[in-house]
Design an enzyme around this catalytic site. Structure first.
Site, PDB file in Angstrom:
ATOM      1  N   LYS A  48       0.844  -1.206   0.000  1.00 54.07           N
ATOM      2  CA  LYS A  48       0.000   0.000   0.000  1.00 54.07           C
ATOM      3  C   LYS A  48       0.875   1.250   0.000  1.00 54.07           C
ATOM      4  CE  LYS A  48      -1.609   1.630   3.998  1.00 54.07           C
ATOM      5  NZ  LYS A  48      -1.318   3.053   4.319  1.00 54.07           N
ATOM      6  N   ASN A  49       1.892   1.270   0.862  1.00 59.77           N
ATOM      7  CA  ASN A  49       2.680   2.486   1.030  1.00 59.77           C
ATOM      8  C   ASN A  49       3.690   2.714  -0.089  1.00 59.77           C
ATOM      9  OD1 ASN A  49       1.170   3.024   3.232  1.00 59.77           O
ATOM     10  ND2 ASN A  49       2.707   2.389   4.728  1.00 59.77           N
ATOM     11  N   ARG A 118      -4.308  11.445   4.098  1.00 56.19           N
ATOM     12  CA  ARG A 118      -3.164  12.351   4.159  1.00 56.19           C
ATOM     13  C   ARG A 118      -2.126  12.035   3.086  1.00 56.19           C
ATOM     14  NH1 ARG A 118       1.113  11.967   6.434  1.00 56.19           N
ATOM     15  NH2 ARG A 118       0.997  13.993   7.414  1.00 56.19           N
ATOM     16  N   CYS A 142      -4.542  12.564  12.366  1.00 57.83           N
ATOM     17  CA  CYS A 142      -5.384  11.362  12.289  1.00 57.83           C
ATOM     18  C   CYS A 142      -5.333  10.713  13.673  1.00 57.83           C
ATOM     19  CB  CYS A 142      -4.881  10.425  11.207  1.00 57.83           C
ATOM     20  SG  CYS A 142      -3.292   9.700  11.616  1.00 57.83           S
ATOM     21  N   ARG A 147       0.629  14.451  12.669  1.00 56.83           N
ATOM     22  CA  ARG A 147       1.093  14.232  11.281  1.00 56.83           C
ATOM     23  C   ARG A 147       1.446  15.549  10.578  1.00 56.83           C
ATOM     24  NH1 ARG A 147      -0.838   9.064   9.911  1.00 56.83           N
ATOM     25  NH2 ARG A 147       0.879   8.933   8.421  1.00 56.83           N
ATOM     26  N   PRO A 148       2.332  16.373  11.136  1.00 52.01           N
ATOM     27  CA  PRO A 148       2.701  17.633  10.466  1.00 52.01           C
ATOM     28  C   PRO A 148       3.448  17.372   9.152  1.00 52.01           C
ATOM     29  CG  PRO A 148       4.188  17.199  12.280  1.00 52.01           C
ATOM     30  CD  PRO A 148       3.107  16.153  12.365  1.00 52.01           C
ATOM     31  N   VAL A 149       3.569  18.421   8.338  1.00 52.27           N
ATOM     32  CA  VAL A 149       4.298  18.304   7.068  1.00 52.27           C
ATOM     33  C   VAL A 149       5.402  19.362   6.974  1.00 52.27           C
ATOM     34  CG1 VAL A 149       2.446  17.183   5.769  1.00 52.27           C
ATOM     35  CG2 VAL A 149       2.521  19.700   5.917  1.00 52.27           C
ATOM     36  N   LEU A 151       8.543  19.197   7.530  1.00 46.83           N
ATOM     37  CA  LEU A 151       9.788  18.753   6.877  1.00 46.83           C
ATOM     38  C   LEU A 151       9.634  18.764   5.354  1.00 46.83           C
ATOM     39  CD1 LEU A 151      10.783  15.814   9.265  1.00 46.83           C
ATOM     40  CD2 LEU A 151      11.660  18.166   9.250  1.00 46.83           C
ATOM     41  N   ASP A 335       4.325   0.273  12.102  1.00 49.38           N
ATOM     42  CA  ASP A 335       3.100  -0.280  11.496  1.00 49.38           C
ATOM     43  C   ASP A 335       2.839  -1.722  11.926  1.00 49.38           C
ATOM     44  OD1 ASP A 335       3.489   1.441   8.302  1.00 49.38           O
ATOM     45  OD2 ASP A 335       2.827   2.112  10.274  1.00 49.38           O
ATOM     46  N   ARG A 427      -8.801   0.265   4.250  1.00 47.51           N
ATOM     47  CA  ARG A 427      -7.819   1.198   3.694  1.00 47.51           C
ATOM     48  C   ARG A 427      -6.518   0.476   3.354  1.00 47.51           C
ATOM     49  NH1 ARG A 427      -6.481   6.037   7.223  1.00 47.51           N
ATOM     50  NH2 ARG A 427      -5.230   6.349   5.347  1.00 47.51           N
TER      51      ARG A 427
HETATM   52  C1  EPZ Z   1       4.516   6.754   6.326  1.00 49.01           C
HETATM   53  O1  EPZ Z   1       3.803   7.820   6.921  1.00 49.01           O
HETATM   54  C2  EPZ Z   1       3.510   5.619   6.176  1.00 49.01           C
HETATM   55  N1  EPZ Z   1       2.405   6.041   5.321  1.00 49.01           N
HETATM   56  C3  EPZ Z   1       2.984   5.222   7.551  1.00 49.01           C
HETATM   57  O2  EPZ Z   1       2.124   4.101   7.367  1.00 49.01           O
HETATM   58  C4  EPZ Z   1       4.164   4.788   8.423  1.00 49.01           C
HETATM   59  O3  EPZ Z   1       3.695   4.481   9.718  1.00 49.01           O
HETATM   60  C5  EPZ Z   1       5.182   5.932   8.502  1.00 49.01           C
HETATM   61  O4  EPZ Z   1       5.598   6.306   7.165  1.00 49.01           O
HETATM   62  C6  EPZ Z   1       6.420   5.555   9.299  1.00 49.01           C
HETATM   63  O5  EPZ Z   1       7.009   4.425   8.733  1.00 49.01           O
HETATM   64  C7  EPZ Z   1       2.567   6.052   3.969  1.00 49.01           C
HETATM   65  O6  EPZ Z   1       3.627   5.756   3.447  1.00 49.01           O
HETATM   66  C8  EPZ Z   1       1.367   6.444   3.163  1.00 49.01           C
HETATM   67  P1  EPZ Z   1       6.741   9.930   8.623  1.00 49.01           P
HETATM   68  P2  EPZ Z   1       4.501   9.294   7.018  1.00 49.01           P
HETATM   69  O7  EPZ Z   1       6.745  11.196   7.858  1.00 49.01           O
HETATM   70  O8  EPZ Z   1       5.278   9.549   5.800  1.00 49.01           O
HETATM   71  C9  EPZ Z   1       6.895  13.203  12.004  1.00 49.01           C
HETATM   72  C10 EPZ Z   1       0.212   2.785   7.729  1.00 49.01           C
HETATM   73  O9  EPZ Z   1      -0.336   2.299   8.733  1.00 49.01           O
HETATM   74  N2  EPZ Z   1       6.936  14.185  10.911  1.00 49.01           N
HETATM   75  O10 EPZ Z   1       7.935   9.032   8.572  1.00 49.01           O
HETATM   76  O11 EPZ Z   1       3.453  10.263   7.384  1.00 49.01           O
HETATM   77  C11 EPZ Z   1       5.531  12.559  12.133  1.00 49.01           C
HETATM   78  O12 EPZ Z   1       4.672  13.373  12.898  1.00 49.01           O
HETATM   79  C12 EPZ Z   1       0.741   4.207   7.764  1.00 49.01           C
HETATM   80  O13 EPZ Z   1       0.379   2.178   6.638  1.00 49.01           O
HETATM   81  C13 EPZ Z   1       7.151  15.536  11.217  1.00 49.01           C
HETATM   82  O14 EPZ Z   1       7.297  15.910  12.382  1.00 49.01           O
HETATM   83  O15 EPZ Z   1       5.473   9.066   8.264  1.00 49.01           O
HETATM   84  C14 EPZ Z   1       5.830  11.245  12.803  1.00 49.01           C
HETATM   85  O16 EPZ Z   1       5.895  11.455  14.205  1.00 49.01           O
HETATM   86  C15 EPZ Z   1       0.543   4.862   9.132  1.00 49.01           C
HETATM   87  N3  EPZ Z   1       7.172  16.431  10.210  1.00 49.01           N
HETATM   88  C16 EPZ Z   1       7.220  10.883  12.283  1.00 49.01           C
HETATM   89  O17 EPZ Z   1       7.756  12.087  11.708  1.00 49.01           O
HETATM   90  C17 EPZ Z   1       6.998  16.064   8.895  1.00 49.01           C
HETATM   91  O18 EPZ Z   1       7.048  16.938   8.005  1.00 49.01           O
HETATM   92  C18 EPZ Z   1       7.188   9.819  11.203  1.00 49.01           C
HETATM   93  O19 EPZ Z   1       6.413  10.308  10.150  1.00 49.01           O
HETATM   94  C19 EPZ Z   1       6.781  14.690   8.607  1.00 49.01           C
HETATM   95  C20 EPZ Z   1       6.752  13.772   9.622  1.00 49.01           C
END
Ligand code: EPZ
Length: 460
Positions: A48-49, A118, A142, A147-149, A151, A335, A427
């Site tokens: 999925k990811n 998202r 969620c 889930r900030p963006v 970065l 996950d 999902r």
């Molecule tokens: C991806 O989410 C996956 N989703 C998630 O899978 C997975 O849990 C996660 O990576 C970690 O492996 C998809 O690929 C669609 P991150 P993502 O950015 O990219 C913080 C599932 O169940 N962060 O690595 O959103 C954030 O808040 C889903 O399949 C910032 O602070 O994960 C979190 O605490 C759930 N600022 C940490 O980093 C940012 O700009 C990890 O988030 C981005 C992230």
């Protein structure tokens, strides 16, 4: 005979439900009669990811892209609807997607689609790279966290994008004559999967070279890099902490197949362990499951590599407790945390689970406790004391992986469990109950008292 995607000329036309259609509220429940072993073999679907980000990555290319092994999931449909809403051609035939982004009608992603998923935010990098402009609603938080963006945004700004966030909308644009992003050296404060993927995609068409330091190393990041390279992108170092992308003027067609879903595979390994069964699964990439396999073996579960892309799990006796700490890849995957917690509730002894990736990913604790689990949460730690058995009960899924945890717990519990909140499950798992029934599980999806199918992809 129906032409198969291979021999059918690519006729790109919308074949997904109308983007404005809201998913109907979910009245279905899963009924599971547990406490019986499983047996047989299960086929693992595409990741999925990987699928979600690679679909966004197809925007980078102005020619036909064929993506294979795409799982039939609600989230994949949502991403397809988002691409359609941008005027991009999407045609799905089973697990094969044909995408053509030659003409992108506009750069504004609809709020109702982004707010529901998202991962829609992934289109910001490719839109900026192709059009020099993107207007994307800020993805909300969620169940598992804010889930900030930030970065993603800071990295795009380092590449020359001007980004304003106003009234929940991210307005990004690239100034300058050719409206192209500029290569940059970017350090990620946290190895964010999404930020790494956004910036890697944006950099493929930028002027000059981009280096991403402290990059995420997840297999899905590597899958995306391989997809982009198949389109002619120049990327090296994906899968390590440092990724270097040399921008090129444009990308070309490709026909690409997605990796197997390591989280689905891990979920089935846990299902085999918790029911003290012997089952096999393929295709898998064992190297993508190193931490999960190590922990299962530490608990006393046998994991046997039957063939290069096939694993067999054999669990007979009661399992030993073990501690889990979620970390960015190659650490133990967040996950898989909920599913492992379900398994640890039935192991001998006390286990400590520490969730370091998301700030609110313990909501399955309350529901597992309803089934008789003994779990105490202290901050981002959960102390799990093994109990002799779980009991079936009505439970509510709160997020995708929590719903998987409840399913595996129900497979081991005595009596019947009914699980609500199946839109979470749909999902991320392609026909989970059908696959489990094939292994001998007594599991059925019931809507208004009538048994229904589990084809989640048809449900959105
Ligand atoms: C991806 O989410 C996956 N989703 C998630 O899978 C997975 O849990 C996660 O990576 C970690 O492996 C998809 O690929 C669609 P991150 P993502 O950015 O990219 C913080 C599932 O169940 N962060 O690595 O959103 C954030 O808040 C889903 O399949 C910032 O602070 O994960 C979190 O605490 C759930 N600022 C940490 O980093 C940012 O700009 C990890 O988030 C981005 C992230």
């Amino acid at each position: 005979m129906q032409p198969t995607p291979e021999d059918r000329p690519i006729t790109l036309s919308p074949s997904l439900p109308n983007p404005s259609s809201q998913p109907t509220p979910d009245k279905s429940v899963l009924q599971v009669w547990g406490n019986q072993p499983l047996s047989g073999h299960v086929t693992i679907s595409g990741a999925k990811n990987s699928a979600l980000v690679i679909m966004a990555g197809a925007i980078l290319c102005s020619q036909d892209c064929r993506i294979r092994n795409v799982p039939l999931l609600a989230d994949v449909n949502q991403m397809g609807n988002l691409l359609l809403a941008l005027g991009i051609k999407v045609d799905r035939q089973g697990n094969c997607l044909d995408i053509n982004a030659a003409h992108i009608a506009h750069s504004k992603a609809p709020y109702e689609l982004v707010s529901q998923m998202r991962a829609s935010f992934f289109v910001i990098g490719p839109l900026l790279a192709r059009l020099g402009v993107a207007r994307i609603p800020l993805p909300g938080g969620c169940a598992i966290g804010a889930r900030p963006v930030d970065l993603h945004v800071r990295g795009l700004q380092a590449m020359g994008a001007e980004v304003q966030i106003d009234h929940g909308m991210v307005y990004a644009s690239v100034r300058g004559q050719n409206k192209r992003l500029q290569g940059a050296r970017i350090y990620l404060d946290y190895p964010s999967v999404g930020a790494t993927e956004t910036l890697m995609m944006a950099a493929t068409l930028a002027d000059g070279e981009t280096t991403i330091e402290n990059a995420a190393q997840e297999p899905e990041v590597v899958d995306l890099a391989n997809f982009c390279r198949a389109m002619g992108a120049k990327i090296r170092g994906a899968g390590t902490k440092t990724i270097v992308i040399s921008g090129v003027p444009s990308l070309h067609s490709t026909d690409y197949s997605i990796i197997p879903d390591r989280v689905e595979a891990g979920t089935f390994l846990v299902a085999g362990a918790i029911t003290q069964s012997e089952i096999s699964l393929s295709p898998v990439v064992p190297d993508h499951l190193t931490a999960v396999i190590a922990k299962l073996r530490a608990m006393g579960v046998q994991i046997i590599p039957d063939a290069p892309n096939r694993l067999r799990v054999v669990a007979s006796e009661r399992l030993s407790a073990t501690d889990i700490k979620t970390l960015p890849y190659p650490g133990f995957p967040t996950d898989m945390q909920a599913q492992f917690m379900a398994l640890l509730t039935l192991s001998d002894g006390d286990s400590v689970i520490t969730e370091t990736v998301f700030e609110n990913r313990m909501r399955h604790v309350a529901e597992l406790s309803r089934m008789g689990a003994d779990i105490r949460v202290e901050g981002n730690h959960a102390i799990v004391r093994g109990v002799p058995f779980l009991s079936g009960a009505p439970v509510l899924a709160t997020d995708l992986r929590a719903s998987a945890a409840l399913v595996v717990a129900a497979l081991a519990a005595k009596g019947m469990t009914t699980i609500e909140g199946l839109h979470h499950l749909d999902r991320g798992y392609e026909n989970l109950e059908a696959k489990l029934r094939q292994l001998g599980a007594r599991i059925h999806r019931v809507t208004d008292g009538m048994e229904t199918t589990s084809d989640s992809a048809a449900r959105v």
